[in-house]
Write a protein that holds these residues in place. Structure first.
Motif, PDB file in Angstrom:
ATOM      1  N   THR A  45     -24.545  19.679 -17.917  1.00 38.27           N
ATOM      2  CA  THR A  45     -25.985  19.959 -17.906  1.00 38.27           C
ATOM      3  C   THR A  45     -26.566  19.797 -16.516  1.00 38.27           C
ATOM      4  O   THR A  45     -27.380  20.616 -16.066  1.00 38.27           O
ATOM      5  N   ALA A  46     -26.156  18.745 -15.822  1.00 33.61           N
ATOM      6  CA  ALA A  46     -26.692  18.499 -14.484  1.00 33.61           C
ATOM      7  C   ALA A  46     -26.344  19.627 -13.522  1.00 33.61           C
ATOM      8  O   ALA A  46     -27.167  20.030 -12.686  1.00 33.61           O
ATOM      9  N   MET A  47     -25.135  20.158 -13.626  1.00 36.19           N
ATOM     10  CA  MET A  47     -24.688  21.199 -12.712  1.00 36.19           C
ATOM     11  C   MET A  47     -25.184  22.580 -13.096  1.00 36.19           C
ATOM     12  O   MET A  47     -25.292  23.471 -12.249  1.00 36.19           O
ATOM     13  N   SER A  48     -25.510  22.779 -14.378  1.00 29.30           N
ATOM     14  CA  SER A  48     -25.743  24.139 -14.869  1.00 29.30           C
ATOM     15  C   SER A  48     -26.999  24.791 -14.313  1.00 29.30           C
ATOM     16  O   SER A  48     -27.074  26.025 -14.229  1.00 29.30           O
ATOM     17  N   GLN A  60     -39.858  17.360  -6.300  1.00 32.06           N
ATOM     18  CA  GLN A  60     -38.992  17.222  -7.468  1.00 32.06           C
ATOM     19  C   GLN A  60     -37.564  16.825  -7.120  1.00 32.06           C
ATOM     20  O   GLN A  60     -36.851  16.284  -7.965  1.00 32.06           O
ATOM     21  N   LEU A  61     -37.155  17.052  -5.874  1.00 36.83           N
ATOM     22  CA  LEU A  61     -35.768  16.726  -5.494  1.00 36.83           C
ATOM     23  C   LEU A  61     -35.472  15.243  -5.623  1.00 36.83           C
ATOM     24  O   LEU A  61     -34.562  14.850  -6.370  1.00 36.83           O
ATOM     25  N   PHE A  92     -25.323  13.516  -8.887  1.00 33.33           N
ATOM     26  CA  PHE A  92     -24.607  14.500  -8.076  1.00 33.33           C
ATOM     27  C   PHE A  92     -24.825  15.907  -8.614  1.00 33.33           C
ATOM     28  O   PHE A  92     -25.059  16.849  -7.850  1.00 33.33           O
ATOM     29  N   GLY A  93     -24.746  16.045  -9.934  1.00 33.61           N
ATOM     30  CA  GLY A  93     -24.962  17.365 -10.530  1.00 33.61           C
ATOM     31  C   GLY A  93     -26.365  17.878 -10.266  1.00 33.61           C
ATOM     32  O   GLY A  93     -26.564  19.054  -9.915  1.00 33.61           O
ATOM     33  N   ILE A  94     -27.348  17.001 -10.438  1.00 33.11           N
ATOM     34  CA  ILE A  94     -28.733  17.400 -10.184  1.00 33.11           C
ATOM     35  C   ILE A  94     -28.934  17.709  -8.706  1.00 33.11           C
ATOM     36  O   ILE A  94     -29.629  18.658  -8.336  1.00 33.11           O
ATOM     37  N   LEU A  95     -28.325  16.891  -7.829  1.00 34.31           N
ATOM     38  CA  LEU A  95     -28.433  17.137  -6.389  1.00 34.31           C
ATOM     39  C   LEU A  95     -27.888  18.512  -6.036  1.00 34.31           C
ATOM     40  O   LEU A  95     -28.509  19.271  -5.276  1.00 34.31           O
ATOM     41  N   PHE A  96     -26.730  18.858  -6.594  1.00 33.02           N
ATOM     42  CA  PHE A  96     -26.145  20.175  -6.326  1.00 33.02           C
ATOM     43  C   PHE A  96     -27.078  21.282  -6.803  1.00 33.02           C
ATOM     44  O   PHE A  96     -27.302  22.279  -6.094  1.00 33.02           O
ATOM     45  N   SER A  97     -27.639  21.100  -8.002  1.00 31.56           N
ATOM     46  CA  SER A  97     -28.566  22.099  -8.530  1.00 31.56           C
ATOM     47  C   SER A  97     -29.814  22.210  -7.662  1.00 31.56           C
ATOM     48  O   SER A  97     -30.308  23.309  -7.390  1.00 31.56           O
ATOM     49  N   ARG A  98     -30.341  21.064  -7.218  1.00 38.24           N
ATOM     50  CA  ARG A  98     -31.561  21.090  -6.406  1.00 38.24           C
ATOM     51  C   ARG A  98     -31.303  21.664  -5.021  1.00 38.24           C
ATOM     52  O   ARG A  98     -32.178  22.314  -4.444  1.00 38.24           O
ATOM     53  N   ILE A  99     -30.114  21.441  -4.479  1.00 33.32           N
ATOM     54  CA  ILE A  99     -29.789  22.022  -3.172  1.00 33.32           C
ATOM     55  C   ILE A  99     -29.745  23.543  -3.283  1.00 33.32           C
ATOM     56  O   ILE A  99     -30.282  24.260  -2.435  1.00 33.32           O
TER      57      ILE A  99
END
Length: 468
Positions: free
Chosen positions: A151-154, A272-273, A11-18
């Motif tokens: 880290t995922a969200m940052s 990469q998403l 979820f954190g990575i998804l938010f960052s990638r969006i």
């Protein structure tokens, strides 16, 4: 398998990638696939390369096994931190003073006049490397505590910083936009460091670092540092094949038509998403658990996690790969075709994206299987496998770049991904791999993929007719 950690990380990575895709949409609108967009992407390429190397597991997978085994974790961690920070700080200062040579190394095919225009952007962007190392080091300590969300969200902070810069300078000339983006990269790095320090304090890990600083010269940590040194370079190299391959492709793209660097960048961002939110999120969440299980002699538990994670990745990555190949044009059209990004540039980016997507499944599964090489300290073996993969990718790029252009570079990278996967599975154990495949889930995967392909073909015909 810790599904909660995987989904939190995803979820954190998804938010960052969006937010990253939002940034790229604005960037495509402001700069298109032009000379100035190529110049910014070249300037951002080296720090972004190291961001991926550090932030997507390479440093962690070299550092974590040594940290877990360390008898004096604070002393060991602080010694490694200081060594790297001093080296990177000196390197960044050197690049600031002499940016032209490194810029030329990144863009061999450009004339010196264009190199001179790009060099100041390189000098600004390069300081992000120091900041992302601090972030990655602190993130590894948090992962040891099995905390992944910060880290995922940052990464979203970097994207938000660049979005603000684009919003403020959207109507300015391309040069001003490129400089605004470069300063925003550094500002985003500072924000990432700040939120990690807050998380470190919440877990009281600052005591570990303060203690390590106070006793950093303790002699009995030298053996642990030597062990880390033995693992680090092979670990970094073994984890960095996709990033180094993409880095080499950017250099080769400077010999192709204008916009090729940008086509690779935009297509790779889409590629990469799913790789990040599915494969990297899973590998990041599992690695501390696998490392601790193997250290404690619980191999059965470790390989049970491998079995469950394999099928999760196989289903999700297969469907994402098919979707990326068959719906490439609607995806690129929806994300990028506006402002200065033309229909012709969409079609060029589509062909590159399709070639990248061929490698999604092998790169994702190789990331999973490689966990067991690093957890068992087989970093050198992983590095050799990555070298063979990289040689395949670069050789393929040199062969395919002229007949196929930028899409040939992407296809060569995907071929290298399949080599990486096959050799990694061979080292972990072909018998173990076949044991995983001997499951009804394989039949479900094949049937599901077939039905999904038919659905996507129909959807692609409908969407293409709608947009064209």
């Amino acid at each position: 398998m810790r599904l909660k950690s995987i989904f939190t990380n995803s979820f954190g990575i998804l938010f960052s990638r969006i937010t990253g895709l939002g940034r790229d949409v604005l960037m495509a609108s402001a700069l298109g696939a032009s000379v100035w967009s190529d110049m910014f992407f070249v300037a951002f390429k080296l720090p972004n390369l190291f961001r991926r190397i550090f932030a997507e597991g390479a440093f962690t997978q070299a550092f974590m096994p040594s940290f877990v085994a360390s008898r004096q974790k604070g002393v060991f961690a602080t010694a490694i931190f200081l060594r790297f920070l001093l080296f990177l700080g000196a390197f960044s200062l050197l690049i600031t003073l002499f940016p032209e040579p490194i810029t030329k190394a990144l863009a061999w095919g450009w004339e010196w006049e264009q190199i001179g225009l790009t060099a100041p952007l390189t000098a600004i962007n390069f300081w992000y490397l120091d900041l992302i190392f601090i972030v990655t080091f602190l993130a590894t300590l948090l992962q040891y505590k099995e905390h992944f969300a910060t880290t995922a969200m940052s990464t979203a902070l970097l994207n938000i910083s660049m979005i603000v810069a684009l919003w403020l300078y959207m109507k300015e000339d391309p040069k001003s936009v490129a400089y605004a983006l470069s300063f925003a990269v550094v500002a985003g790095g500072v924000l990432q460091v700040a939120v990690h320090f807050i998380a470190i304090k919440q877990f009281n890990l600052q005591r570990l670092l303060i203690g390590g600083w106070k006793y950093r010269n303790k002699k009995n940590v030298e053996e642990e540092k030597a062990h880390f040194n033995k693992l680090f370079l092979p670990g970094i190299w073994g984890n960095s094949t996709p990033q180094i391959s993409a880095f080499v492709d950017t250099i080769l793209a400077t010999f192709l038509m204008t916009g090729s660097v940008s086509y690779l960048f935009y297509a790779n961002r889409v590629f990469q998403l799913p790789l990040a939110i599915i494969a990297i999120a899973t590998a990041t969440a599992l690695f501390p658990t696998v490392s601790k299980a193997i250290k404690n002699g619980q191999e059965t538990k470790a390989y049970a996690n491998l079995d469950k994670a394999f099928w999760l990745l196989a289903f999700l990555l297969s469907f994402a790969m098919l979707g990326g190949i068959l719906l490439a044009e609607p995806i690129v059209w929806l994300l990028f075709e506006r402002g200065k990004f033309t229909e012709l540039q969409t079609l060029e980016t589509v062909s590159v994206l399709q070639m990248y997507m061929v490698g999604l499944l092998p790169f994702g599964l190789a990331k999973l299987f490689s966990l067991f090489l690093y957890a068992t300290h087989k970093h050198l073996k992983a590095a050799k496998i990555s070298l063979y993969s990289l040689i395949t990718s670069v050789s393929g790029s040199l062969i395919l770049m002229h007949p196929m252009g930028a899409s040939g570079l992407a296809l060569a990278g995907s071929i290298g991904g399949w080599v990486l996967f096959i050799l990694t599975v061979k080292e972990v154990g072909v018998d173990r791999f076949y044991a995983i495949l001997r499951s009804k889930k394989l039949l479900y995967l094949l049937l599901g993929s077939g039905l999904f392909t038919l659905l996507l073909l129909y959807l692609n015909i409908w969407l293409t007719g709608l947009i064209r």
